[in-house]
Scaffold this motif. Structure first.
Motif, short mmCIF file in Angstrom:
data_model
loop_
_atom_site.label_atom_id
_atom_site.label_comp_id
_atom_site.label_asym_id
_atom_site.label_seq_id
_atom_site.Cartn_x
_atom_site.Cartn_y
_atom_site.Cartn_z
N LEU A 13 0.83 -1.21 0.00
CA LEU A 13 0.00 0.00 0.00
C LEU A 13 0.87 1.26 0.00
CD1 LEU A 13 -2.84 -1.08 2.44
CD2 LEU A 13 -3.07 -0.57 0.00
N ARG A 14 1.98 1.22 0.71
CA ARG A 14 2.90 2.35 0.73
C ARG A 14 3.42 2.62 -0.69
NH1 ARG A 14 7.12 0.55 4.06
NH2 ARG A 14 5.61 0.62 5.73
N VAL A 15 3.77 1.55 -1.40
CA VAL A 15 4.26 1.70 -2.77
C VAL A 15 3.15 2.21 -3.69
CG1 VAL A 15 5.14 0.47 -4.78
CG2 VAL A 15 6.05 -0.04 -2.53
N ARG A 16 1.96 1.65 -3.56
CA ARG A 16 0.86 2.09 -4.41
C ARG A 16 0.53 3.56 -4.17
NH1 ARG A 16 -5.00 -0.50 -4.19
NH2 ARG A 16 -5.09 0.97 -2.48
N ASP A 17 0.57 3.99 -2.91
CA ASP A 17 0.35 5.40 -2.60
C ASP A 17 1.41 6.28 -3.26
OD1 ASP A 17 -1.86 4.76 -1.08
OD2 ASP A 17 -0.85 4.98 0.85
N ALA A 18 2.66 5.84 -3.23
CA ALA A 18 3.74 6.59 -3.89
C ALA A 18 3.50 6.66 -5.40
CB ALA A 18 5.09 5.94 -3.60
N PRO A 26 9.52 9.52 -13.22
CA PRO A 26 10.06 8.24 -13.70
C PRO A 26 10.19 7.25 -12.54
CG PRO A 26 11.72 9.99 -13.82
CD PRO A 26 10.48 10.60 -13.32
N LEU A 27 9.31 6.28 -12.50
CA LEU A 27 9.32 5.26 -11.45
C LEU A 27 9.64 3.92 -12.09
CD1 LEU A 27 6.07 6.31 -9.56
CD2 LEU A 27 8.41 6.67 -8.79
N ASP A 28 10.62 3.22 -11.55
CA ASP A 28 10.95 1.90 -12.07
C ASP A 28 10.90 0.89 -10.92
OD1 ASP A 28 13.25 2.53 -10.66
OD2 ASP A 28 14.55 2.56 -12.40
N ARG A 34 12.63 -0.47 -3.46
CA ARG A 34 13.30 0.19 -2.32
C ARG A 34 12.27 0.79 -1.37
NH1 ARG A 34 16.98 1.55 -6.31
NH2 ARG A 34 16.05 3.60 -6.67
N ILE A 35 11.19 1.35 -1.91
CA ILE A 35 10.14 1.91 -1.06
C ILE A 35 9.52 0.80 -0.20
CG2 ILE A 35 7.84 2.98 -1.06
CD1 ILE A 35 8.75 4.46 -3.64
N ALA A 36 9.36 -0.38 -0.79
CA ALA A 36 8.76 -1.51 -0.08
C ALA A 36 9.77 -2.26 0.79
CB ALA A 36 8.15 -2.49 -1.09
N HIS A 37 11.05 -1.95 0.63
CA HIS A 37 12.12 -2.62 1.40
C HIS A 37 12.16 -4.12 1.12
CE1 HIS A 37 12.82 1.10 3.53
NE2 HIS A 37 11.55 1.16 3.86
#
Length: 132
Positions: A13-18, A26-28, A34-37
């Motif tokens: 959810l943290r990644v989806r919010d980002a 540009p998101l890869d 990295r956001i999700a660890h």
């Protein structure tokens, strides 16, 4: 629901919010992982299992949703909209838009009625949301 599942869901959810917030950037996969660890492979597998589509497809759909709004509510050129929502080329934008919406951006603009002020935004989003 176990603790591990809750933690995994929170990370996704943290990644989806980002992705929702920064869709035009540009998101890869490495940046999202990295956001999700988590590792890249684990991230892609888990995201798909959690949300039913790959991170790349989700990001494309979010960009197309924003483009749909801009095509309906502004007179900006398709090319300007393409770059504003985060696509790297008009050809990729048109192809992806057509795959998701079922018609090219210019055709969508001609056929889609303007809704600003006439219908609550939440209804417009629900009615016009492209399917996965």
């Amino acid at each position: 629901m176990g603790r591990d599942v809750e933690e995994t869901n929170r990370r996704m959810l943290r990644v989806r919010d980002a992705m929702d917030r920064d869709f035009a950037q540009p998101l890869d996969v490495p940046a999202l992982a990295r956001i999700a660890h988590v590792s890249q492979a684990h991230f892609t597998r888990t995201f798909r299992a959690t949300f039913g589509e790959t991170p790349h497809r989700y990001l494309q759909r979010r960009r197309v949703e924003r483009a749909m709004f801009l095509l309906r509510e502004t007179d900006r050129s398709v090319t300007d909209i393409c770059y504003e929502v985060g696509f790297g080329s008009p050809a990729t934008f048109s192809r992806t838009f057509h795959e998701i919406v079922g018609r090219p951006p210019r055709t969508y603009r001609k056929e889609a009625p303007r809704t600003a002020g006439a219908v609550p935004t939440c209804f417009t989003k629900a009615w016009t949301r492209p399917s996965a």
